[in-house]
Write a protein that holds these residues in place. Structure first.
Motif, PDB file in Angstrom:
ATOM      1  N   VAL A  71     -13.141  -6.724   4.343  1.00 47.87           N
ATOM      2  CA  VAL A  71     -12.397  -7.926   4.331  1.00 47.87           C
ATOM      3  C   VAL A  71     -10.983  -7.583   3.895  1.00 47.87           C
ATOM      4  CG1 VAL A  71     -12.786  -9.693   3.123  1.00 47.87           C
ATOM      5  CG2 VAL A  71     -11.830  -9.803   5.117  1.00 47.87           C
ATOM      6  N   GLU A  72      -8.766  -7.580   3.939  1.00 45.78           N
ATOM      7  CA  GLU A  72      -8.862  -8.084   3.695  1.00 45.78           C
ATOM      8  C   GLU A  72      -7.494  -9.129   3.561  1.00 45.78           C
ATOM      9  OE1 GLU A  72      -5.695  -5.392   5.991  1.00 45.78           O
ATOM     10  OE2 GLU A  72      -6.962  -3.436   4.601  1.00 45.78           O
ATOM     11  N   LEU A  73      -7.785 -10.002   2.861  1.00 45.87           N
ATOM     12  CA  LEU A  73      -7.047 -11.388   2.466  1.00 45.87           C
ATOM     13  C   LEU A  73      -6.133 -10.743   1.796  1.00 45.87           C
ATOM     14  CD1 LEU A  73     -10.522 -13.132   0.096  1.00 45.87           C
ATOM     15  CD2 LEU A  73     -10.093 -12.964   3.000  1.00 45.87           C
ATOM     16  N   SER A  74      -4.795 -12.005   2.361  1.00 48.13           N
ATOM     17  CA  SER A  74      -3.261 -12.104   2.264  1.00 48.13           C
ATOM     18  C   SER A  74      -2.924 -13.211   2.278  1.00 48.13           C
ATOM     19  CB  SER A  74      -2.994 -11.470   3.240  1.00 48.13           C
ATOM     20  OG  SER A  74      -2.996 -11.369   4.182  1.00 48.13           O
ATOM     21  N   TYR A  75      -1.879 -13.045   1.597  1.00 47.37           N
ATOM     22  CA  TYR A  75      -0.746 -14.725   1.842  1.00 47.37           C
ATOM     23  C   TYR A  75       0.301 -13.915   1.249  1.00 47.37           C
ATOM     24  CZ  TYR A  75      -0.862 -14.616  -3.449  1.00 47.37           C
ATOM     25  OH  TYR A  75      -1.650 -14.105  -4.440  1.00 47.37           O
ATOM     26  N   GLN A  76       1.623 -15.252   1.552  1.00 44.79           N
ATOM     27  CA  GLN A  76       3.030 -14.723   1.687  1.00 44.79           C
ATOM     28  C   GLN A  76       3.524 -15.726   0.286  1.00 44.79           C
ATOM     29  OE1 GLN A  76       5.266 -14.775   4.461  1.00 44.79           O
ATOM     30  NE2 GLN A  76       7.060 -14.205   3.579  1.00 44.79           N
ATOM     31  N   GLN A  77       3.793 -14.718  -0.905  1.00 46.47           N
ATOM     32  CA  GLN A  77       4.719 -15.800  -1.422  1.00 46.47           C
ATOM     33  C   GLN A  77       6.112 -14.742  -2.165  1.00 46.47           C
ATOM     34  OE1 GLN A  77       3.002 -14.313  -5.860  1.00 46.47           O
ATOM     35  NE2 GLN A  77       3.788 -16.441  -6.696  1.00 46.47           N
ATOM     36  N   ASN A  78       6.578 -16.168  -1.774  1.00 47.92           N
ATOM     37  CA  ASN A  78       8.485 -15.678  -1.939  1.00 47.92           C
ATOM     38  C   ASN A  78       8.670 -14.619  -0.623  1.00 47.92           C
ATOM     39  OD1 ASN A  78       9.245 -17.022  -4.009  1.00 47.92           O
ATOM     40  ND2 ASN A  78       8.395 -15.102  -4.914  1.00 47.92           N
ATOM     41  N   GLU A  79       8.951 -13.487  -0.406  1.00 50.21           N
ATOM     42  CA  GLU A  79       9.280 -12.352   0.740  1.00 50.21           C
ATOM     43  C   GLU A  79       8.452 -11.264   0.769  1.00 50.21           C
ATOM     44  OE1 GLU A  79      11.334 -13.177   3.064  1.00 50.21           O
ATOM     45  OE2 GLU A  79      11.757 -14.670   2.148  1.00 50.21           O
ATOM     46  N   ARG A  80       7.042 -11.820   0.268  1.00 48.21           N
ATOM     47  CA  ARG A  80       6.255 -10.673  -0.408  1.00 48.21           C
ATOM     48  C   ARG A  80       5.033 -11.105   0.194  1.00 48.21           C
ATOM     49  NH1 ARG A  80       4.830  -8.807  -6.243  1.00 48.21           N
ATOM     50  NH2 ARG A  80       2.459  -9.095  -5.506  1.00 48.21           N
ATOM     51  N   MET A  81       4.377 -10.163   1.376  1.00 44.16           N
ATOM     52  CA  MET A  81       3.303 -10.057   0.916  1.00 44.16           C
ATOM     53  C   MET A  81       2.059  -9.532   0.313  1.00 44.16           C
ATOM     54  SD  MET A  81       0.931 -11.972   3.660  1.00 44.16           S
ATOM     55  CE  MET A  81       1.881 -11.535   4.879  1.00 44.16           C
ATOM     56  N   ILE A  82       1.404 -10.652  -0.377  1.00 46.00           N
ATOM     57  CA  ILE A  82      -0.159 -10.247  -1.022  1.00 46.00           C
ATOM     58  C   ILE A  82      -1.225  -9.807  -0.612  1.00 46.00           C
ATOM     59  CG2 ILE A  82      -1.143 -10.817  -3.297  1.00 46.00           C
ATOM     60  CD1 ILE A  82       1.702 -10.628  -3.051  1.00 46.00           C
ATOM     61  N   GLU A  83      -1.670  -8.762  -0.609  1.00 46.92           N
ATOM     62  CA  GLU A  83      -3.209  -8.181   0.010  1.00 46.92           C
ATOM     63  C   GLU A  83      -4.094  -7.304  -0.892  1.00 46.92           C
ATOM     64  OE1 GLU A  83      -1.162  -6.989   4.696  1.00 46.92           O
ATOM     65  OE2 GLU A  83      -0.997  -5.617   2.830  1.00 46.92           O
ATOM     66  N   GLN A  84      -5.027  -7.716  -0.511  1.00 45.01           N
ATOM     67  CA  GLN A  84      -6.602  -7.038  -1.325  1.00 45.01           C
ATOM     68  C   GLN A  84      -7.637  -7.049  -0.581  1.00 45.01           C
ATOM     69  OE1 GLN A  84      -6.910  -9.051  -5.110  1.00 45.01           O
ATOM     70  NE2 GLN A  84      -8.645  -7.637  -6.371  1.00 45.01           N
ATOM     71  N   ARG A  85      -7.727  -6.304  -0.966  1.00 43.88           N
ATOM     72  CA  ARG A  85      -9.407  -6.055   0.134  1.00 43.88           C
ATOM     73  C   ARG A  85     -10.188  -6.017  -0.263  1.00 43.88           C
ATOM     74  NH1 ARG A  85     -10.340   0.270   2.679  1.00 43.88           N
ATOM     75  NH2 ARG A  85      -8.665   0.238   3.214  1.00 43.88           N
ATOM     76  N   PHE A  86     -11.771  -6.059   0.112  1.00 43.63           N
ATOM     77  CA  PHE A  86     -12.626  -6.675  -0.363  1.00 43.63           C
ATOM     78  C   PHE A  86     -14.172  -6.445   0.487  1.00 43.63           C
ATOM     79  CE2 PHE A  86      -9.770 -10.081  -2.178  1.00 43.63           C
ATOM     80  CZ  PHE A  86     -10.316  -9.643  -2.903  1.00 43.63           C
ATOM     81  N   PRO A  87     -14.796  -6.270  -0.186  1.00 43.14           N
ATOM     82  CA  PRO A  87     -16.237  -5.896   1.129  1.00 43.14           C
ATOM     83  C   PRO A  87     -16.627  -7.263   1.225  1.00 43.14           C
ATOM     84  CG  PRO A  87     -16.789  -5.503  -1.817  1.00 43.14           C
ATOM     85  CD  PRO A  87     -15.442  -6.045  -1.729  1.00 43.14           C
TER      86      PRO A  87
END
Length: 165
Positions: free
Chosen positions: A31-47
């Motif tokens: 699964v990819e979890l993500s949030y937007q901070q300023n103008e950048r999307m922060i994404e990370q993959r987790f099993p």
């Protein structure tokens, strides 16, 4: 107890309901979890941790229900995203994009996903899940419904919309 840590004592599960068996893909879900901070999307993959597979009758045919839970490593990422969102330092957390994805998927996934992020509500279809997340704004809904990044059935959230380009 930290109110932001509601996943710590409850397993966030999602269930993929598919008309086709997944075979060896089962063990390689993420699964990819993500949030937007300023103008950048922060994404990370987790099993995703596979829990079970059940055959069942789905609308006059056979189907398969695959149950997964999000791995514990996702907790710190989720907690940080919630803290940033509540302190207004993150614009959005993309809960509505949470979906089982698979390594080396050759074809688009078919089926639908049920969510058990809020165990008190039981498994929710995508539309019910999104409506429970009251902090989703109108723009979030429109973006989601028009975006092809979510690969499963969106009818319960977006209706029967067909976009022809």
């Amino acid at each position: 107890m930290n109110n932001l840590s509601f996943l710590k004592n409850r397993d966030f599960q999602n269930r993929l309901i598919s008309s086709k068996p997944l075979d060896e893909k089962i063990a390689h879900a993420y699964v990819e979890l993500s949030y937007q901070q300023n103008e950048r999307m922060i994404e990370q993959r987790f099993p995703l941790v596979f829990i079970s597979k059940n055959d069942e009758s789905i609308q006059q045919g056979r189907g398969y229900r695959y149950k997964y839970k999000v791995a514990e490593q996702a907790q710190a990422f989720f907690d940080r995203a919630m803290q940033l969102r509540l302190s207004k330092r993150a614009q959005t957390i993309r809960f509505n994009y949470i979906q089982p994805l698979f390594e080396n998927a050759q074809e688009p996934q078919q089926g639908r996903v049920e969510y058990a992020l809020l165990p008190d509500y039981g498994p929710l279809n995508l539309g019910e899940f999104m409506r429970k997340l009251s902090f989703l704004g109108d723009d979030d809904w429109i973006t989601f419904c028009n975006d092809s990044q979510y690969v499963y059935d969106k009818v319960s959230a977006c209706g029967q919309v067909q976009i022809n380009e």
